[in-house]
Design an enzyme around this catalytic site. Sequence first.
Site, PDB file in Angstrom:
ATOM      1  N   LYS A 214       0.829  -1.204   0.000  1.00  0.00           N
ATOM      2  CA  LYS A 214       0.000   0.000   0.000  1.00  0.00           C
ATOM      3  C   LYS A 214       0.868   1.261   0.000  1.00  0.00           C
ATOM      4  CE  LYS A 214      -4.293  -1.979   1.629  1.00  0.00           C
ATOM      5  NZ  LYS A 214      -5.256  -2.151   2.725  1.00  0.00           N
ATOM      6  N   ARG A 252      -3.189  -9.928   5.349  1.00  0.00           N
ATOM      7  CA  ARG A 252      -3.638 -10.041   3.951  1.00  0.00           C
ATOM      8  C   ARG A 252      -2.508  -9.547   3.064  1.00  0.00           C
ATOM      9  NH1 ARG A 252      -6.002  -6.703   0.317  1.00  0.00           N
ATOM     10  NH2 ARG A 252      -7.601  -7.555  -1.055  1.00  0.00           N
TER      11      ARG A 252
END
Length: 286
Positions: A214, A252
């Site tokens: 991210k 995740r």
Amino acid sequence: MFDRLRTPIVMGILNVTPDSFSDGGKFASLELALEHSRKMIDEGVDIIDIGGESTRPGASPVSTEQELDRVIPVVEGLRKISDIPISVDTSSPQVITAAAQAEANLINDVRALRREGALDAAAASGLAVCLMHMQGNPETMQINPVYSDLLNDIKVFFKQRIAACVGAGIPEERIILDPGFGFGKTTQQNLRIINCLSEFKTLGKPLLVGLSRKSTISKILDGMFADSGQELIAGSVAGALMAVNNGASIVRVHDVAATVAAMAVQKAINTEVAAAGYVKTTKMNE
Ligand code: 7PJ
């Protein structure tokens, strides 16, 4: 659903969107999706999260038809070749119902079942649910996110959504919470969430964290290296280890092999036992 699995659990990301965060739509076709799933299973993944809606900042919504077309054949195909637990990343009641019929195990909803009909569909599915915190919506969430008290605001949201789930008939034991790294948060807020993750443990639910590749990770590393992509993987793995040490039960990730290896070392240090403690069980159907 997780009792036969080691913890912490590695959730591997399988994007089936044409405009995914980092996969660039590579797995848009069924065969490629299954190939990538097999690779993640070989690498020791515990659960595969299949998503057909891009929720990257600025992304626009997808139609129900499109989402069903992208996701359900992959769930069915994967279930045919493996008994690996399957998560479906969706907010749509129709997709929730179809995913349950296709033998998925978990509904992972970045909107925490707030879309109309989603709570009832999830309750009727009998599946476990992951409730993620997001401020705003993907189209606008990164425009100046503001909290009165970041951690407390997220905690209040979790309590409200847990109450809504229980009210709709979803048992407490089927609920997983996720503070939503990158969803309506500044870089500094994202870092605080990981640092203070243990605060959410008071709610008594397993915590899931997704920080893989991210923008907060790339911002930390920005300008340090020539852009090989390797540093983004290493940075994401480091973040996953910190999340686990601060109480996450599920991470995740895109990079399963690197995360599984790093977590084996982490566990060895935490327990002072050199054996990784991970015995690979065959998860492929013959
Ligand atoms: C998350 C997610 C996350 C949960 C995405 C990306 C964006 N589901 N789906 N938590 N992120 N539960 O993978 O970069 O953080 S999509």
